[in-house]
Design a protein around this motif. Structure first.
Motif, PDB file in Angstrom:
ATOM      1  N   ARG A 231      34.247  37.829  -8.811  1.00  0.00           N
ATOM      2  CA  ARG A 231      32.686  37.349  -8.012  1.00  0.00           C
ATOM      3  C   ARG A 231      32.476  37.362  -7.226  1.00  0.00           C
ATOM      4  N   ARG A 232      31.696  37.926  -6.180  1.00  0.00           N
ATOM      5  CA  ARG A 232      31.321  38.379  -5.013  1.00  0.00           C
ATOM      6  C   ARG A 232      31.545  37.256  -3.946  1.00  0.00           C
TER       7      ARG A 232
ATOM      8  N   GLY B 241      30.596  37.049  -0.106  1.00  0.00           N
ATOM      9  CA  GLY B 241      30.146  37.689   0.955  1.00  0.00           C
ATOM     10  C   GLY B 241      30.242  39.259   0.877  1.00  0.00           C
ATOM     11  N   ALA B 242      31.402  40.365   1.215  1.00  0.00           N
ATOM     12  CA  ALA B 242      31.719  41.531   0.611  1.00  0.00           C
ATOM     13  C   ALA B 242      32.871  41.521  -0.003  1.00  0.00           C
ATOM     14  N   VAL B 243      33.140  40.323   0.111  1.00  0.00           N
ATOM     15  CA  VAL B 243      34.462  40.760  -0.739  1.00  0.00           C
ATOM     16  C   VAL B 243      34.628  40.017  -2.618  1.00  0.00           C
ATOM     17  N   LEU B 244      35.544  40.614  -2.823  1.00  0.00           N
ATOM     18  CA  LEU B 244      35.468  40.593  -4.182  1.00  0.00           C
ATOM     19  C   LEU B 244      36.614  39.141  -4.479  1.00  0.00           C
ATOM     20  N   ARG B 245      36.242  37.493  -4.691  1.00  0.00           N
ATOM     21  CA  ARG B 245      36.622  37.095  -5.146  1.00  0.00           C
ATOM     22  C   ARG B 245      37.182  37.192  -6.942  1.00  0.00           C
ATOM     23  N   ASP B 246      38.303  36.146  -7.287  1.00  0.00           N
ATOM     24  CA  ASP B 246      38.229  35.815  -8.665  1.00  0.00           C
ATOM     25  C   ASP B 246      38.659  36.800 -10.160  1.00  0.00           C
ATOM     26  N   VAL B 247      39.530  37.633  -9.198  1.00  0.00           N
ATOM     27  CA  VAL B 247      39.390  39.535  -9.900  1.00  0.00           C
ATOM     28  C   VAL B 247      40.274  38.848 -11.382  1.00  0.00           C
ATOM     29  N   ARG B 248      39.557  39.839 -12.810  1.00  0.00           N
ATOM     30  CA  ARG B 248      40.611  39.049 -13.884  1.00  0.00           C
ATOM     31  C   ARG B 248      40.483  40.869 -14.071  1.00  0.00           C
ATOM     32  N   VAL B 249      41.662  41.163 -14.922  1.00  0.00           N
ATOM     33  CA  VAL B 249      41.808  42.864 -15.271  1.00  0.00           C
ATOM     34  C   VAL B 249      42.652  42.692 -16.139  1.00  0.00           C
TER      35      VAL B 249
ATOM     36  N   TYR C 217      46.449  60.825 -23.194  1.00  0.00           N
ATOM     37  CA  TYR C 217      44.527  60.666 -22.747  1.00  0.00           C
ATOM     38  C   TYR C 217      44.352  59.422 -22.530  1.00  0.00           C
ATOM     39  N   ARG C 218      45.376  57.858 -23.633  1.00  0.00           N
ATOM     40  CA  ARG C 218      45.012  56.606 -23.037  1.00  0.00           C
ATOM     41  C   ARG C 218      44.919  56.410 -22.097  1.00  0.00           C
ATOM     42  N   ARG C 219      46.170  57.193 -21.042  1.00  0.00           N
ATOM     43  CA  ARG C 219      46.397  56.391 -19.846  1.00  0.00           C
ATOM     44  C   ARG C 219      44.871  57.295 -18.842  1.00  0.00           C
ATOM     45  N   GLU C 220      43.756  58.454 -19.100  1.00  0.00           N
ATOM     46  CA  GLU C 220      43.215  58.915 -18.754  1.00  0.00           C
ATOM     47  C   GLU C 220      42.055  58.021 -19.025  1.00  0.00           C
ATOM     48  N   LEU C 221      42.109  57.594 -19.803  1.00  0.00           N
ATOM     49  CA  LEU C 221      40.531  56.686 -20.130  1.00  0.00           C
ATOM     50  C   LEU C 221      41.091  55.097 -19.518  1.00  0.00           C
ATOM     51  N   VAL C 222      42.611  54.772 -19.179  1.00  0.00           N
ATOM     52  CA  VAL C 222      42.397  53.502 -18.480  1.00  0.00           C
ATOM     53  C   VAL C 222      42.110  54.275 -17.162  1.00  0.00           C
ATOM     54  N   HIS C 223      42.121  54.782 -16.540  1.00  0.00           N
ATOM     55  CA  HIS C 223      42.575  54.840 -15.019  1.00  0.00           C
ATOM     56  C   HIS C 223      40.398  55.987 -14.453  1.00  0.00           C
ATOM     57  N   ASN C 224      40.200  56.331 -15.890  1.00  0.00           N
ATOM     58  CA  ASN C 224      39.007  56.633 -15.541  1.00  0.00           C
ATOM     59  C   ASN C 224      37.995  55.710 -15.993  1.00  0.00           C
ATOM     60  N   MET C 225      37.684  54.683 -16.731  1.00  0.00           N
ATOM     61  CA  MET C 225      37.128  54.150 -17.222  1.00  0.00           C
ATOM     62  C   MET C 225      37.205  52.682 -16.341  1.00  0.00           C
ATOM     63  N   LEU C 226      38.317  52.293 -16.501  1.00  0.00           N
ATOM     64  CA  LEU C 226      38.318  50.876 -15.307  1.00  0.00           C
ATOM     65  C   LEU C 226      37.653  51.104 -13.723  1.00  0.00           C
ATOM     66  N   LYS C 227      37.841  52.288 -13.152  1.00  0.00           N
ATOM     67  CA  LYS C 227      36.974  52.202 -11.909  1.00  0.00           C
ATOM     68  C   LYS C 227      35.717  52.492 -12.396  1.00  0.00           C
ATOM     69  N   ARG C 228      34.522  52.853 -13.517  1.00  0.00           N
ATOM     70  CA  ARG C 228      33.541  52.817 -13.997  1.00  0.00           C
ATOM     71  C   ARG C 228      33.094  51.246 -14.587  1.00  0.00           C
ATOM     72  N   VAL C 229      34.189  50.787 -14.885  1.00  0.00           N
ATOM     73  CA  VAL C 229      34.516  49.174 -15.268  1.00  0.00           C
ATOM     74  C   VAL C 229      33.319  48.098 -13.981  1.00  0.00           C
ATOM     75  N   LEU C 230      34.329  48.624 -13.147  1.00  0.00           N
ATOM     76  CA  LEU C 230      34.831  48.115 -11.717  1.00  0.00           C
ATOM     77  C   LEU C 230      33.693  48.243 -11.674  1.00  0.00           C
ATOM     78  N   THR C 231      33.063  49.320 -10.754  1.00  0.00           N
ATOM     79  CA  THR C 231      31.989  49.575  -9.889  1.00  0.00           C
ATOM     80  C   THR C 231      30.587  49.033 -11.247  1.00  0.00           C
ATOM     81  N   HIS C 232      30.604  48.916 -12.314  1.00  0.00           N
ATOM     82  CA  HIS C 232      28.981  47.491 -12.730  1.00  0.00           C
ATOM     83  C   HIS C 232      29.300  46.642 -12.485  1.00  0.00           C
ATOM     84  N   VAL C 233      30.445  45.929 -12.725  1.00  0.00           N
ATOM     85  CA  VAL C 233      30.885  44.818 -12.382  1.00  0.00           C
ATOM     86  C   VAL C 233      30.423  44.531 -11.412  1.00  0.00           C
ATOM     87  N   CYS C 234      30.851  45.686 -10.027  1.00  0.00           N
ATOM     88  CA  CYS C 234      30.153  45.005  -8.591  1.00  0.00           C
ATOM     89  C   CYS C 234      28.480  45.278  -8.219  1.00  0.00           C
ATOM     90  N   GLN C 235      27.976  45.812  -9.658  1.00  0.00           N
ATOM     91  CA  GLN C 235      26.618  45.782  -9.294  1.00  0.00           C
ATOM     92  C   GLN C 235      26.069  44.453 -10.466  1.00  0.00           C
TER      93      GLN C 235
END
Ligand SMILES: Cc1cc2nc3c(=O)[nH]c(=O)nc-3n(C[C@H](O)[C@H](O)[C@H](O)COP(=O)(O)OP(=O)(O)OC[C@H]3O[C@@H](n4cnc5c(N)ncnc54)[C@H](O)[C@@H]3O)c2cc1C
Length: 287
Positions: free
Chosen positions: A205-206, A208-216, A268-286
């Motif tokens: 959850r947002r 202010g400017a920071v993230l709280r209650d981060v779950r992965v 390939y799984r490691r590539e997916l974890v790295h790249n897709m987590l960044k994408r998922v987190l970007t969406h979550v922040c939006q």
């Protein structure tokens, strides 16, 4: 050894009594059990107990900030539940990536949890949402229940700490904090119909400017579904800029231990974890 008796208890008391007598295979939707017995991976016990008529295992309801999902709730019921869609949207999204309509109509959340696959689609959001399971048994003649956090219930690939006399009654999920938003991602050749090559449930959850209650949480990158506490810690209380998201994706690589199998190589799984987590987190922040 074949099936000698088929039982259809009409109450939790009766089901627990049958289990207490021993040598029982529990049957819910049968979508894991039937292929597993056909292939010889699992052998039926002499008593096959179909729990579909046990009313205490049914229903989806909220009480005191906790959503209780009966073990028999099917994936279709979860998808049709306004409560799940609104309160536990991360779980709802995972159900929307689950198999085909035919399987969704039969497959239950209880079966998905007890099957304890590292790729189980509902397990990843349930772990991220701090779910616990409710187990019932009659060890001394009286019905007793206990609650176990999902992360402790699953102890290995296909293995749980459920005792043979216990029945999974429900999954309880605390309502996420106000403003919490999450996204479920599943990678497979045909994401609905395939078992996940990897899956991710992430939310925050947002404040202010920071993230709280981060779950992965991740699926199919370790012997069980896993939470990623060090990845969560990288983002907790931090502004979600590109540097923070990149640092989280790097940390995730230290928390996963993927293997190579028919669905993907470990690389390939490691590539997916790295790249897709960044994408998922970007969406979550939006969100
Ligand atoms: C074609 C196909 C596609 C699939 N796609 C997916 C997918 O996309 N994602 C995914 O996660 N899974 C998938 N699965 C796996 C399966 O559908 C799920 O794991 C499903 O949720 C299992 O639920 P069930 O009710 O059918 O369980 P069952 O097969 O009835 O039981 C599974 C196990 O749990 C035990 N059990 C069930 N209920 C209880 C209870 N209340 N108490 C104690 N023990 C219990 C049983 O004894 C058995 O060991 C797929 C399966 C098939 C055949």
């Amino acid at each position: 050894m074949g099936i000698e008796r088929y039982r259809t208890p009409r109450s939790l008391e009766e089901a627990a009594e049958i289990l207490r007598a021993g040598n029982v295979t529990v049957l819910a939707g049968g979508t894991d059990l039937m292929p597993q017995t056909q292939s010889g991976k699992v052998r039926f016990q002499p008593v096959l107990m179909n729990v579909r008529r046990v009313p205490e295992l049914q229903g989806i309801a909220e009480d005191g900030g906790v959503v209780r999902i009966g073990a028999l709730a099917t994936i279709t019921e979860l998808l049709e539940s306004k409560l799940v869609r609104e309160r536990l949207n991360l779980l709802w999204q995972a159900c929307d990536h689950f198999a085909s309509d035919q399987i969704r109509n039969a497959a239950t959340i209880g079966g998905n949890v007890c099957n304890a696959s590292p790729a189980g689609d509902t397990l990843v959001p349930l772990l991220a949402l701090d779910a616990r399971v409710v187990l019932a048994a009659k060890p001394n003649g009286a019905l007793e229940t206990r609650r176990v956090p999902l992360g402790e219930f699953i102890v290995g690939p296909g293995r749980t700490c459920r005792a043979s006399g216990e029945l999974l009654v429900a999954v309880e999920v605390p309502r996420p904090p106000a403003g919490f938003a999450g996204e479920f991602y599943k990678h497979g050749t045909r994401p609905g119909l395939d078992i996940a090559a990897i899956s991710i449930a992430a939310g925050a959850r947002r404040d202010g400017a920071v993230l709280r209650d981060v779950r992965v949480a991740f699926g199919a990158v370790a012997p069980t579904v896993i939470r990623a506490p060090r990845t969560e810690a990288v983002l907790e209380g931090r502004s979600p800029d590109a540097a923070a998201l990149a640092a989280a994706a790097r940390m995730a690589l230290e928390e996963v231990q993927p293997i190579s199998d028919v669905r993907a190589t470990d690389w390939y799984r490691r590539e997916l974890v790295h790249n897709m987590l960044k994408r998922v987190l970007t969406h979550v922040c939006q969100l």
